[in-house]
Design a protein around this motif. Structure first.
Motif, mmCIF file in Angstrom:
data_model
loop_
_atom_site.group_PDB
_atom_site.id
_atom_site.type_symbol
_atom_site.label_atom_id
_atom_site.label_comp_id
_atom_site.label_asym_id
_atom_site.label_seq_id
_atom_site.Cartn_x
_atom_site.Cartn_y
_atom_site.Cartn_z
ATOM 1 N N TRP A 218 -0.360 1.985 7.568
ATOM 2 C CA TRP A 218 0.581 2.791 6.795
ATOM 3 C C TRP A 218 1.212 3.888 7.652
ATOM 4 C CZ3 TRP A 218 -4.630 3.621 6.845
ATOM 5 C CH2 TRP A 218 -5.085 4.936 7.020
ATOM 6 N N THR B 9 -10.920 -5.790 4.916
ATOM 7 C CA THR B 9 -9.628 -5.199 4.534
ATOM 8 C C THR B 9 -9.009 -4.490 5.735
ATOM 9 O OG1 THR B 9 -10.401 -4.833 2.271
ATOM 10 C CG2 THR B 9 -8.462 -3.604 2.980
ATOM 11 N N THR C 238 -5.731 -2.100 6.575
ATOM 12 C CA THR C 238 -4.680 -1.285 5.977
ATOM 13 C C THR C 238 -3.880 -0.598 7.078
ATOM 14 O OG1 THR C 238 -6.179 -0.833 4.122
ATOM 15 C CG2 THR C 238 -4.173 0.498 4.276
ATOM 16 N N TYR D 285 0.873 -1.177 0.000
ATOM 17 C CA TYR D 285 0.000 0.000 0.000
ATOM 18 C C TYR D 285 0.908 1.224 0.000
ATOM 19 C CZ TYR D 285 -3.387 3.491 1.571
ATOM 20 O OH TYR D 285 -4.182 4.606 1.673
ATOM 21 N N GLN E 83 -1.514 -3.659 2.860
ATOM 22 C CA GLN E 83 -2.953 -3.904 2.930
ATOM 23 C C GLN E 83 -3.168 -5.419 2.998
ATOM 24 O OE1 GLN E 83 -5.933 -2.896 -0.411
ATOM 25 N NE2 GLN E 83 -6.148 -1.201 1.057
ATOM 26 N N GLU F 182 -10.915 3.744 11.824
ATOM 27 C CA GLU F 182 -9.546 4.206 11.607
ATOM 28 C C GLU F 182 -9.011 4.858 12.876
ATOM 29 O OE1 GLU F 182 -7.246 7.652 9.009
ATOM 30 O OE2 GLU F 182 -8.828 6.466 8.007
ATOM 31 N N THR G 111 -6.175 -8.517 3.084
ATOM 32 C CA THR G 111 -7.579 -8.761 2.752
ATOM 33 C C THR G 111 -7.964 -10.204 3.028
ATOM 34 O OG1 THR G 111 -6.962 -9.236 0.453
ATOM 35 C CG2 THR G 111 -7.629 -6.979 0.966
#
Length: 733
Positions: free
Chosen positions: A639, A635, A637, A617, A626, A689, A628
């Motif tokens: 970063w 998913t 993610t 990613y 990422q 998030e 999945t």
């Protein structure tokens, strides 16, 4: 690399000293005639990465220290044939040589030397450097009446442990234990050397290293050999607990000035140096440094090591540096490495010092002396202020509560009628400092005839997440399954063997009472959440629990008790993220299922569930991964990115993007440098998030999955989010 290699452009005059890492020579710049001292790394050690890196590190540390009481570094020179530090040459002798000749020094002379070298330590501490090897051999006494620090070979950035190394005769207890070096570590060593100067012997002497360690860690300082007026100064400087020493060399200098003036008058320092002058001059005359009487002393170059030298001499030495570069290119065929020392090491752990707020209320009969820790050295000034505000909050609340109590006219009149003055005291002690967590215990006492109830005498603990500046509470400490009735029963059972008499029972009143209490706050009158009803702190050996038995329902006479649950018995109860902050790993039985992913570039990490396919990613200015799971439509993610925006700014942007794309935000929150946002994307999928921001970068984790699989994913989401560690956000990557 060979032992005979020399820095081009300099003629070696004589050897000043030699040791395990190499030799130090007096050298003369051939073009200008200026003298310098050059420290060479032994040739065979240059091929060992750890040793060579340490040599470079000494150069970088010295680069940031600018003081007339520290031998100045001009430049670090490295080539395929050798490495060297080009330094100031000082006309004088080491304190070790002076003591060998004099045996003991007059108190004023010893105080003068101590003051100068403490000022050198203060400059090092201000640059975030702890010397860690203050000893007589590393203090130069000059003919001009100054003492200077040399040899930062064992120095560390403030808060870093480094090796368990130093000079055993002067090592502080925390240094023996391998704990991080702090300014108070140097204060201890300087005081121990001062003790030797005025008594003629070291404070502790033993036949074996282990015996010496035991004396430094446990034995009282033998103050009978010390002049009476200086005993308190030495007792303070050599306190076993660094929290009871002066917090910094600068603070110790202030105390030294007061003691010296009271004991020996206002001209003590001038008399001290005058008594040393003859001996220092005579000893210097026997060394190669006597040449400096006619050859001059090199000044710091403008272009080297960040110094601020000015005038003709500074310009001359600046030309020396240029000459070294030019000659080096010719001799080594253009393959020279000439380091200007511009690349800083990673951010040091914060420096923590204990401050004291003292005074008297202008309107109320309240006097106070309240200690609180203060941090320095954070790359983010706003975050440092947030941390310091949280560390000072307990004493601010202490004063506020006393003033509020005296706002009652009846109580105030009673206090004044009895001629009472409320004397509030707080002592603060750092229980544990790691790169991610600071745990501090405050002990509050009150001397008063009117407010004499035991409730005014109590301890409290503050635990701070140094990444976010947030106070860490029980929900941040314990795994979710422990914050239940069954989990609190487990914790009660773990703690019971460590108490004096086990968990007590409630008083029996008729047919009521007599039950055994537990640590569960929900069991107290009035109920509450299933969290520990205790003050919790962290130490090097375990988790401290302060149990106030009367708060748990026992008889008032049972008082309170502090006990430590060893980490071996606590790790499976604590959240993985907290264990990471403590510098520990959870036991295998307590580790969530899955694999650990750590990003090599940004340093963030988390647990990744099994059976998730990975793909790179690449966000703007960043890097991540990422994962999945096609069968669940989920998913994950994670970063990092070079992004200096504040948490609130990023949160606002995320919320606007979600709404603009047809989604819905159900929760959003920014807490200092962390943010959380959740809701539904435009396609109806749940998203969650959490991000962490710093002065130069950010790290974040985000989940997305269908509503139909919420029950299946609640645990993986919680596990990965709780295990997420943002890494170093103080610098770009």
């Amino acid at each position: 690399m060979t032992e005979t290699w020399q820095v081009p452009g300099f003629a070696e005059v004589d050897v000043l000293g030699a040791g395990g890492f190499g030799r130090v020579v007096l050298a003369k710049h051939e073009a200008s005639g200026q003298f310098v001292a050059i420290k060479y790394l032994r040739g065979e050690l240059g091929s060992e990465p750890g040793v060579a890196d340490g040599f470079r590190r000494e150069a970088w540390l010295l680069r940031g220290v600018h003081s007339p009481h520290v031998v100045r570094l001009f430049e670090f020179v490295e080539s395929p044939r050798g490495a060297a530090l080009v330094m100031e040459a000082v006309p004088g002798v080491s304190l070790r040589a002076l003591l060998a000749a004099e045996k003991t020094l007059a108190p004023e002379s010893a105080l003068a030397i101590l003051k100068g070298s403490l000022l050198g330590l203060a400059a090092a501490h201000a640059a975030g450097v702890v010397h860690r090897d203050y000893k007589p051999g590393n203090v130069l006494v000059s003919r001009e009446g100054k003492s200077k620090l040399v040899d930062f070979g064992l120095a560390t950035l403030d808060g870093h442990s480094g090796l368990v190394a130093g000079s055993p005769s002067y090592m502080a207890p925390e240094q023996w234990a391998g704990r991080p070096g702090i300014p108070a570590t140097d204060v201890y060593a300087a005081t121990a050397v001062f003790f030797r100067c005025i008594t003629g012997h070291r404070p502790f002497e033993a036949d074996t290293t282990e015996q010496l360690r035991s004396l430094h860690e446990r034995a009282s300082v033998p103050l009978d050999a010390v002049p009476g007026k200086l005993r308190a100064l030495i007792a303070r400087g050599m306190a076993k607990d660094p929290a009871w020493r002066p917090a910094s060399a600068e603070a110790f200098v202030a105390e030294l000035e007061v003691v010296a003036r009271a004991a020996y008058g206002k001209n003590w320092e001038r008399r001290g140096w005058k008594r040393l002058a003859t001996s220092v001059a005579a000893l210097t005359a026997l060394t190669p440094l006597a040449l400096l009487a006619t050859g001059g002393v090199a000044a710091a170059p403008v272009t080297a090591a960040g110094g601020a030298g000015t005038g003709v001499v500074a310009a001359t030495v600046g030309k020396i540096v240029v000459a070294v570069l030019a000659v080096g290119a010719l001799v080594a065929g253009g393959v020279w490495i000439y380091s200007r020392l511009g690349d800083a090491p990673r951010q040091a752990a914060l420096s923590v010092t204990v401050q004291t707020a003292t005074g008297q209320d202008s309107a109320l009969p309240i006097m106070y002396s309240l200690q609180y820790p203060q941090v320095s050295g954070h790359a983010d000034a706003a975050m440092q202020q947030r941390i310091n505000d949280a560390l000072r909050a307990p004493i601010d609340e202490r004063l506020r509560s006393l003033r509020q109590e005296l706002a009652d006219p009846d109580i105030l009149n009673m206090v004044r009628a009895r001629g009472d003055v409320l004397k509030a005291h707080t002592t603060a002690k750092v229980l544990l400092q790691t790169a991610g967590l600071l745990s501090v215990r405050y002990d509050h006492t009150l001397d008063s005839d009117v407010l004499a109830h035991s409730s005014w005498q109590f301890p409290e603990t503050v635990n701070l997440d140094l990444t976010t500046g947030q106070v860490t509470g029980p929900r941040d400490m314990f795994r979710s399954e422990i914050l239940t009735a069954a989990g609190m029963d487990t914790l009660t059972a773990r703690l019971s063997p460590h108490t004096r008499n086990g968990f007590c029972r409630t008083p029996e009143i008729g047919d009521y009472g007599g039950e055994q209490v537990s640590i569960d706050a929900a069991d107290r009158p009035g109920g509450g959440d299933h969290v520990p009803a205790a003050d919790i702190g962290f130490t090097a050996t375990g988790v401290d629990f302060l149990l106030k038995w009367y708060d748990l329902g026992c008889d008032m006479a049972t008082g309170q008790e502090t006990l430590t649950l060893p980490y071996a018995e606590a790790e499976d109860l604590l959240r993985p993220q907290l264990l990471t902050m403590l510098g520990r790993q959870p036991p295998p039985s307590a580790r969530p299922s899955g694999k650990m992913y750590t990003n090599a570039r940004f340093g963030f990490s988390t647990i990744v569930p099994e059976d998730y396919a990975a793909s790179p990613y690449e966000p703007a200015n960043g890097d991540g991964m990422q994962y999945t799971n096609a069968s669940l439509g989920a998913t994950l993610t994670v970063w990092g990115a070079n992004d200096a925006r504040a948490a609130q700014e990023i949160l606002s942007e995320r919320a606007k993007e979600t709404v603009a794309e047809g989604g819905q935000v159900t929760h959003q929150q920014a807490d200092g440098t962390a943010y959380t946002i959740s809701g539904y994307d435009a396609d109806g999928q749940i998203f969650y998030e959490r991000g962490y921001t710093g002065p130069a970068s950010l790290a974040a984790i985000r989940w997305g999955y269908p509503r139909a699989h919420k029950a299946d994913l609640d645990t993986p989401v919680e596990t990965t989010v709780n295990a997420f560690h943002p890494g170093d956000l103080t610098r770009p990557h």
